[in-house]
Motif scaffolding. Structure first.
Motif, PDB file in Angstrom:
ATOM      1  N   PRO A 327       0.802  -1.236   0.000  1.00 48.09           N
ATOM      2  CA  PRO A 327       0.000   0.000   0.000  1.00 48.09           C
ATOM      3  C   PRO A 327       0.826   1.274   0.000  1.00 48.09           C
ATOM      4  O   PRO A 327       0.356   2.329  -0.459  1.00 48.09           O
ATOM      5  N   SER A 328       2.078   1.201   0.496  1.00 47.03           N
ATOM      6  CA  SER A 328       2.915   2.403   0.464  1.00 47.03           C
ATOM      7  C   SER A 328       3.170   2.852  -0.969  1.00 47.03           C
ATOM      8  O   SER A 328       3.359   4.044  -1.241  1.00 47.03           O
ATOM      9  N   VAL A 329       3.206   1.889  -1.903  1.00 45.68           N
ATOM     10  CA  VAL A 329       3.371   2.236  -3.320  1.00 45.68           C
ATOM     11  C   VAL A 329       2.024   2.535  -3.966  1.00 45.68           C
ATOM     12  O   VAL A 329       1.934   3.356  -4.883  1.00 45.68           O
ATOM     13  N   MET A 330       0.957   1.889  -3.487  1.00 48.62           N
ATOM     14  CA  MET A 330      -0.382   2.203  -4.024  1.00 48.62           C
ATOM     15  C   MET A 330      -0.709   3.685  -3.857  1.00 48.62           C
ATOM     16  O   MET A 330      -1.443   4.275  -4.659  1.00 48.62           O
ATOM     17  N   ILE A 331      -0.163   4.283  -2.814  1.00 47.66           N
ATOM     18  CA  ILE A 331      -0.443   5.700  -2.567  1.00 47.66           C
ATOM     19  C   ILE A 331       0.019   6.563  -3.739  1.00 47.66           C
ATOM     20  O   ILE A 331      -0.593   7.598  -4.032  1.00 47.66           O
ATOM     21  N   MET A 332       1.071   6.123  -4.425  1.00 47.10           N
ATOM     22  CA  MET A 332       1.606   6.932  -5.534  1.00 47.10           C
ATOM     23  C   MET A 332       0.573   7.111  -6.661  1.00 47.10           C
ATOM     24  O   MET A 332       0.233   8.259  -6.999  1.00 47.10           O
ATOM     25  N   PRO A 333       0.042   6.038  -7.263  1.00 47.49           N
ATOM     26  CA  PRO A 333      -0.978   6.288  -8.297  1.00 47.49           C
ATOM     27  C   PRO A 333      -2.254   6.884  -7.721  1.00 47.49           C
ATOM     28  O   PRO A 333      -2.934   7.668  -8.404  1.00 47.49           O
ATOM     29  N   MET A 334      -2.606   6.510  -6.496  1.00 42.77           N
ATOM     30  CA  MET A 334      -3.830   7.050  -5.907  1.00 42.77           C
ATOM     31  C   MET A 334      -3.747   8.572  -5.762  1.00 42.77           C
ATOM     32  O   MET A 334      -4.710   9.299  -5.996  1.00 42.77           O
ATOM     33  N   SER A 335      -2.568   9.064  -5.389  1.00 45.78           N
ATOM     34  CA  SER A 335      -2.442  10.502  -5.119  1.00 45.78           C
ATOM     35  C   SER A 335      -1.904  11.298  -6.301  1.00 45.78           C
ATOM     36  O   SER A 335      -2.133  12.506  -6.393  1.00 45.78           O
ATOM     37  N   SER A 336      -1.187  10.616  -7.210  1.00 37.47           N
ATOM     38  CA  SER A 336      -0.369  11.375  -8.158  1.00 37.47           C
ATOM     39  C   SER A 336      -0.564  11.022  -9.614  1.00 37.47           C
ATOM     40  O   SER A 336       0.063  11.657 -10.468  1.00 37.47           O
ATOM     41  N   LEU A 337      -1.385  10.015  -9.931  1.00 37.75           N
ATOM     42  CA  LEU A 337      -1.674   9.741 -11.336  1.00 37.75           C
ATOM     43  C   LEU A 337      -2.801  10.682 -11.754  1.00 37.75           C
ATOM     44  O   LEU A 337      -3.935  10.556 -11.289  1.00 37.75           O
ATOM     45  N   TYR A 338      -2.483  11.626 -12.584  1.00 39.92           N
ATOM     46  CA  TYR A 338      -3.348  12.741 -13.003  1.00 39.92           C
ATOM     47  C   TYR A 338      -3.357  13.820 -11.909  1.00 39.92           C
ATOM     48  O   TYR A 338      -3.004  13.567 -10.759  1.00 39.92           O
ATOM     49  N   ARG A 339      -3.765  14.992 -12.315  1.00 35.16           N
ATOM     50  CA  ARG A 339      -3.895  16.105 -11.370  1.00 35.16           C
ATOM     51  C   ARG A 339      -5.208  15.953 -10.608  1.00 35.16           C
ATOM     52  O   ARG A 339      -6.300  16.014 -11.206  1.00 35.16           O
ATOM     53  N   VAL A 340      -5.112  15.764  -9.317  1.00 41.04           N
ATOM     54  CA  VAL A 340      -6.310  15.652  -8.489  1.00 41.04           C
ATOM     55  C   VAL A 340      -5.985  16.269  -7.117  1.00 41.04           C
ATOM     56  O   VAL A 340      -5.071  15.817  -6.425  1.00 41.04           O
ATOM     57  N   PRO A 341      -6.698  17.328  -6.730  1.00 42.02           N
ATOM     58  CA  PRO A 341      -6.291  18.088  -5.535  1.00 42.02           C
ATOM     59  C   PRO A 341      -6.715  17.478  -4.208  1.00 42.02           C
ATOM     60  O   PRO A 341      -6.068  17.713  -3.181  1.00 42.02           O
ATOM     61  N   ASN A 342      -7.823  16.741  -4.191  1.00 47.24           N
ATOM     62  CA  ASN A 342      -8.329  16.188  -2.929  1.00 47.24           C
ATOM     63  C   ASN A 342      -8.278  14.664  -3.015  1.00 47.24           C
ATOM     64  O   ASN A 342      -8.921  14.072  -3.889  1.00 47.24           O
ATOM     65  N   VAL A 343      -7.539  14.065  -2.091  1.00 47.62           N
ATOM     66  CA  VAL A 343      -7.322  12.616  -2.167  1.00 47.62           C
ATOM     67  C   VAL A 343      -7.459  12.002  -0.780  1.00 47.62           C
ATOM     68  O   VAL A 343      -6.952  12.537   0.221  1.00 47.62           O
ATOM     69  N   TYR A 344      -8.147  10.867  -0.751  1.00 44.52           N
ATOM     70  CA  TYR A 344      -8.185  10.054   0.469  1.00 44.52           C
ATOM     71  C   TYR A 344      -7.959   8.607   0.051  1.00 44.52           C
ATOM     72  O   TYR A 344      -8.634   8.109  -0.864  1.00 44.52           O
ATOM     73  N   PHE A 345      -7.005   7.949   0.693  1.00 42.57           N
ATOM     74  CA  PHE A 345      -6.756   6.532   0.426  1.00 42.57           C
ATOM     75  C   PHE A 345      -6.434   5.840   1.738  1.00 42.57           C
ATOM     76  O   PHE A 345      -5.622   6.312   2.526  1.00 42.57           O
ATOM     77  N   LYS A 346      -7.083   4.716   1.939  1.00 37.83           N
ATOM     78  CA  LYS A 346      -6.805   3.911   3.127  1.00 37.83           C
ATOM     79  C   LYS A 346      -6.766   2.449   2.707  1.00 37.83           C
ATOM     80  O   LYS A 346      -7.650   1.968   1.987  1.00 37.83           O
ATOM     81  N   ALA A 347      -5.719   1.759   3.138  1.00 33.74           N
ATOM     82  CA  ALA A 347      -5.597   0.333   2.846  1.00 33.74           C
ATOM     83  C   ALA A 347      -5.526  -0.438   4.153  1.00 33.74           C
ATOM     84  O   ALA A 347      -4.781  -0.071   5.071  1.00 33.74           O
TER      85      ALA A 347
END
Length: 794
Positions: A327-347
């Protein structure tokens, strides 16, 4: 004069000739004097208490040298969360639990001895579904943690959570919102060479471990920690790589069989080899774990992403290896693939009585990207925007800083999306259905190291002999990815010799400088930068000698010429051309003045300088050697999981055209376009090989591959039943190389080992939807799932 002689050229692979002619020594071939063979007895139950083990019959078998159970070795915990012992003596929690081990004079005798060991079990309630395992009253997989404190839940105590922005306000601001639930499954790494090692102690209890790991110094750290707890503190450990038959993440962690080999070697005082057979490779080696994502995204009227909210549940299996950290790597596409200002991810990672998980190519990114890219298509449709245009609107750009604080330097994302559209004739073909469809997906991945430990360094040492041959001692490992050739090209270019002058030694901790490991698509970037620094130092030494020696060589030649021809007149030369090392250069084995590269007297072979510097006869001999340790100025993730952990990032897009048979559910890939921002292609042919290989792996992930686990047992532990693509499955792949050039990469290069896999499966899923109008949200996309979805639609 061209800029580069070797970098950027498709030079044939160098050391691989030994592999294809059978001369290479793999771990299977390696033999040590007096070596014994180890075998492991695994659990007969997914969850049970061990009541009694009788090894007496095995011990009496002729040829057996040692039989070990958990009662015979120190009760020391190992693993990422220290949640298991090497041999289990009380409770087994999965079918692959190691209960006993044998060392014998042959593999056959060791195997027979295993059949003579009798184990009495008391079955315990088991749980195989992570959602069931999270419920109150579910059987506990572990009753205590590593410190002996009681546990009340099967949820791992790992803080995989990322939050930026105001999610509540973002939902209010969104003009369009969609929500999807998608899932991925167990996948095996499928290395051609199965796992194995040879452990050998000397008389002072110093260990040499011949091992396939791609993190040789990480192995030393973990084994040293184990040694401290079993009374071997301070003993020297040397890890030596034989030739490796593939890794893809399997060799990242120290596995239990490696600790068992060490214990058997310690007991017998003999070298002990353990080699997995193919069935063990499937059920006793940690694969990529399954995950379920619930993802919600919203955009404004213009199609700009406003928020991304995602929660994931991961089946961790019975113990923790690196799979628990994906999940530490999942955060990268979740937060940074495309421009998206508001992000929440929990694994949330959950213990079950299933097989436990390890790293695999992409390290969590393929799973997370499948979720993101499935959702991107859903949201584009809901917003009434073409999905390719939707991705283009939200693409990352050079100079961006993402919510995760990743600093985007070079970025060929726009070119990748555009290339996929053009190659697939997107505007002409998409949306027509009738069984044919187009799909697209994108990626972001680390491509300039990945600071997951306090040092992300990589070392290189090199020395030149008097003939101009260059021995390079490389801190990384060769997993078959083509690094020997690429590193040879970089060293030859940077030093001014030729690739055939380079002789590489990989994977030996007694020889090499420290290295963080060959993983995370980092080898070319890290080794390339280290090589350029080391070559710069060596080159300076050579040029310093050249300034001193070339005039002497020239004048000595004049004297010889004059002896032969008394009429010879010494020319009037401008020795100022070679008075300063800064005015000199080396290229293609020749040293020359920059202002007169073809000078008839001052252009000399590099070997002439090396020989004259060594054989001086007056006690002032010199040799050329240099070293470099490159550790980039990146950051570890902070408590909020933010930080620029890589010097640069790879971007790419894959597009797929499929044909779906609505009678059989079969999916045929008509075309796969894989466009990748690689910075600069060091060796285009090898680079294409990486893209082809990764794309094939992605197609298998999307359509066929799945470890079938029923009640904790692997049901398809063979290539007959595990549906990996073969040479018979020809996929028409068209790679597109985008070369923006990276300012921090060696000669502009980025890492590219993993990215090709990442967007392939979601691109296929999106193409299937375009073809038949049903969206398959669970991998792999089998004919059965398609037929079921079509039936439900009717």
């Amino acid at each position: 004069m061209p800029d580069n002689l070797f970098v950027g050229k498709s030079i044939p692979r160098t050391i691989e000739a030994d592999k294809v002619t059978g001369k290479a020594v793999y771990i299977n071939d390696l033999k040590r004097p007096g070596m014994l063979y180890g075998k492991i007895l695994y659990s007969a139950h997914a969850h049970a208490r061990i009541k009694h083990i009788d090894t007496s019959r095995a011990e009496r078998l002729q040829g057996v040298r040692a039989v070990l159970t958990g009662q015979d070795i120190p009760d020391v915990r190992v693993g990422f969360l220290k949640d298991q012992t090497v041999l289990k003596k009380d409770v087994v929690r999965q079918f692959r639990d190691e209960v006993a081990a044998v060392a014998a004079i042959s593999p056959e005798i060791a195997e027979e001895a295993l059949s003579l060991i009798e184990v009495e079990y008391e079955k315990l309630p088991a749980v195989f579904d992570p959602f069931e395992a999270m419920k109150e009253g579910a059987p506990l997989i572990h009753e205590t943690d590593a410190r002996g404190r009681p546990l009340k839940s099967n949820i791992l105590p790992l803080p995989w959570k990322f939050a930026v922005g105001d999610m509540e306000q973002a939902r209010k601001d969104a003009a369009c919102i969609t929500k999807d639930t998608v899932s991925t499954t167990w996948v095996n790494q499928c290395c051609m060479g199965t796992s194995g090692c040879v452990a050998e102690f000397d008389q002072n209890n110093h260990l040499t471990l011949y091992d396939q790991t791609n993190v040789i110094f990480g192995h030393i750290s973990r084994i040293s920690e184990y040694f401290e707890r079993i009374g071997l503190a301070g003993k020297k450990i040397r890890v030596v790589n034989p030739v490796v038959g593939g890794s893809f993440g399997t060799k990242l962690d120290t596995d239990i069989y490696e600790f068992i080999a060490i214990q058997l070697a310690l007991k017998t005082r003999k070298p002990v080899k353990i080699i997995f057979d193919r069935e063990e490779e499937f059920f006793a080696l940690p694969p990529r774990q399954p995950a379920v994502f619930t993802i919600e995204q919203g955009c404004d009227k213009e199609g700009r992403l406003i928020f991304r909210h995602c929660e994931a549940i991961l089946d961790n299996g019975a113990y923790t290896s690196w799979g628990a950290t994906t999940p530490s790597v999942m955060i990268m596409p979740m937060s940074s693939l495309y421009r998206v200002p508001n992000v929440y991810f929990k694994a949330t990672c959950v213990y079950t009585n299933n097989i436990y998980a390890q790293a695999m190519r992409g390290y969590g990114n393929p799973q997370a990207t499948f979720a993101v890219e499935t959702s991107m298509d859903s949201l584009a449709e809901a917003a009434g925007i073409d999905p390719a245009d939707f991705r283009f609107i939200n693409r990352n750009r050079p100079g961006d800083e993402t919510p995760m604080k990743l600093k985007i330097t070079s970025c060929g994302f726009e070119e990748c999306i555009t290339a996929v559209k053009e190659k697939l004739r997107w505007d002409e073909k998409r949306g027509k259905q009738k069984g044919r469809g187009l799909g697209m997906a994108s990626l972001i991945h680390v491509a300039g190291g990945a600071r997951v430990t306090k040092s992300d360094g990589h070392g290189i040492m090199l020395k030149l002999d008097e003939f101009g041959h260059v021995d390079v001692i490389e801190s990384g490992t060769d997993q078959g990815q083509g690094s020997p050739t690429v590193i040879s090209q970089i060293v030859a270019e940077a030093l001014g010799v030729r690739p055939e002058d380079i002789f590489l030694t990989f994977g030996d901790t007694a020889l090499a400088l420290w290295d963080a490991g060959t993983h995370a698509s980092r080898h070319t970037f890290m080794a390339g930068n280290a090589a350029r620094i080391a070559c710069g130092k060596a080159k300076r030494q050579i040029l310093d000698m050249a300034v001193e020696l070339i005039p002497k060589i020239v004048k000595a030649n004049f004297k010889r010429m004059k002896r032969k021809d008394p009429e010879f007149v010494e020319p009037d030369l401008d020795y100022g051309l070679i008075a300063d090392p800064e005015d000199m250069d080396i290229r293609d084995r020749m040293i020359f003045p920059k202002r007169a590269p073809e000078h008839p007297y001052f252009k000399v072979p590099i070997a002439a300088i090396l020989q004259n510097g060594l054989h001086v006869g007056i006690g002032q001999s010199r040799v050329v050697a240099a070293e470099a340790f490159y550790d980039p100025p990146t950051e570890m993730l902070n408590r909020d999981m933010m930080g620029n952990l890589s010097m640069t990032y790879a971007f790419g897009a894959s597009g797929v055209e499929v044909e779906v048979d609505e009678e059989t559910g079969e999916v045929k890939i008509l075309k796969l376009v894989a466009a990748h921002d690689v910075g600069k292609a060091m060796n285009p042919t090898l680079l294409l090989g990486q893209i082809y290989g990764a794309a094939y792996t992605g197609v298998g992930y999307g359509l066929t591959e799945e470890i079938k686990v029923r009640n904790g047992r692997v049901m398809n532990p063979s290539f007959r039943d595990y549906q990996m693509l073969t040479a018979m499955d020809v996929i028409p792949i068209e790679p597109v190389i985008v070369e923006p050039g990276d300012p921090d990469g060696p000669y502009g290069a980025k890492g590219v080992g993993e990215p090709g896999l990442v967007p392939t499966a979601p691109a296929i899923a999106n193409a299937v939807y375009d073809a038949i109008g049903v969206r398959i949200r669970a991998l792999p996309i089998t004919p059965e799932k398609i037929l079921t979805a079509l039936k439900e639609r009717k």
